[in-house]
Design an enzyme around this catalytic site. Structure first.
Site, PDB file in Angstrom:
ATOM      1  N   GLU A  23      27.947  46.887  20.194  1.00  0.00           N
ATOM      2  CA  GLU A  23      28.456  47.898  19.261  1.00  0.00           C
ATOM      3  C   GLU A  23      27.353  48.678  18.565  1.00  0.00           C
ATOM      4  OE1 GLU A  23      31.440  48.032  15.358  1.00  0.00           O
ATOM      5  OE2 GLU A  23      30.467  46.152  15.906  1.00  0.00           O
ATOM      6  N   GLU A  82      39.703  48.382  11.597  1.00  0.00           N
ATOM      7  CA  GLU A  82      38.536  47.827  10.901  1.00  0.00           C
ATOM      8  C   GLU A  82      38.109  48.791   9.792  1.00  0.00           C
ATOM      9  OE1 GLU A  82      34.582  45.443  12.359  1.00  0.00           O
ATOM     10  OE2 GLU A  82      34.593  47.614  12.668  1.00  0.00           O
TER      11      GLU A  82
END
Length: 264
Positions: A148, A246
């Site tokens: 990520e 998120e």
């Protein structure tokens, strides 16, 4: 739309083990977590309590992070942290065991910050070794390692999709094919990446998508990002996985934007 609630950033007013049930009560069938323990190898009783909380809530654990150090203190992963390779490798077995018990297939390995007492070359060499080890470890349960790009942490070297994809290319060269890009649209946008272009070029190969709006890292609709358009285009181009929620929002307001079935 198949959403999964990140219970490490949402529902934080509740104790961690109560959050899966709260997500279920809010109308969701899947949750994801950052590493939910203080150490790389937690006590068996703590792992059992976490697994039971997921099962008792009747939700799926769709994603789990590898141990990333002390996140509140600014740590962002052990993958490239020279001197802690043994700790990361010990964590792989625990992650795989939890994944096997709960049917989890996606595992986020945060790359780690640049260190003053090491060189980027040494860190990148260790990162490749650790990512290959993680990929092999979770391949046994059909899992995927996620890599990520992250914003808000200048010392974190993976800021764009291209940064992460370059590392993924190295893992493929080392003989593993289950390391994939985690496309967090918020982080990519904040870092100035061309999110639409990333989607056009790579959506079919995304390992996972996460969302938050910008500015503020709030719920969809609180900022200016075209999250709905980006998600729809990713679907059109072949992405079929979960959309990870998120973002930051009080529990009472966290899901007002979403259309969900009402519990009977």
């Amino acid at each position: 739309m198949t959403y999964t609630v990140n219970c490490s950033i949402l529902l934080t007013e509740l104790p961690l083990l109560e959050r899966p049930a709260a997500a279920k009560a809010a109308g969701f069938d899947a949750v994801e977590f950052w590493w939910p323990f203080a150490e790389a190898v937690p006590a068996d009783k703590d792992v059992d309590a976490f697994v039971s909380a997921i099962r008792d809530a009747g939700v799926r654990l769709s994603g789990l992070n590898f141990f990333a150090g002390d996140m509140p203190a600014g740590d962002r992963g052990l993958v490239s942290w020279t001197g802690r390779g043994g700790e990361f490798k010990a964590n792989i077995a625990v992650v795989a065991a939890i994944g096997e018990r709960l049917g989890t297939k996606a595992f986020n390995a945060l790359y780690g910050n640049r260190l003053a007492d090491s060189t980027p070359e040494a860190q990148d060499e260790l990162a490749l070794e650790n990512l290959v080890a993680a990929a092999k470890g979770i391949a046994e349960i059909g899992g995927t390692v996620l890599l990520e790009p992250v914003s808000g942490t200048p010392a974190y070297p993976l800021k764009t999709a291209a940064d992460a994809l370059a590392v993924i290319g190295k893992t493929e060269g080392a003989g593993v094919d289950n390391v994939k890009l985690l496309a967090d649209f918020y982080h990519l946008a904040v870092n100035g990446d061309d999110v639409a272009a990333v989607i056009e070029g790579h959506a079919k190969d995304f390992g996972h998508i996460q969302i938050a709006d910008n500015p503020g890292r709030g719920a969809p609709g609180t900022g200016e990002l075209p999250l709905g358009e980006w998600i729809s285009r990713s679907r059109e181009l072949g992405y079929s996985g979960y959309i990870g929620l998120e973002y930051k929002a009080p529990a009472a307001e966290a899901f007002k934007w979403a259309i969900r079935p009402v519990a009977g």
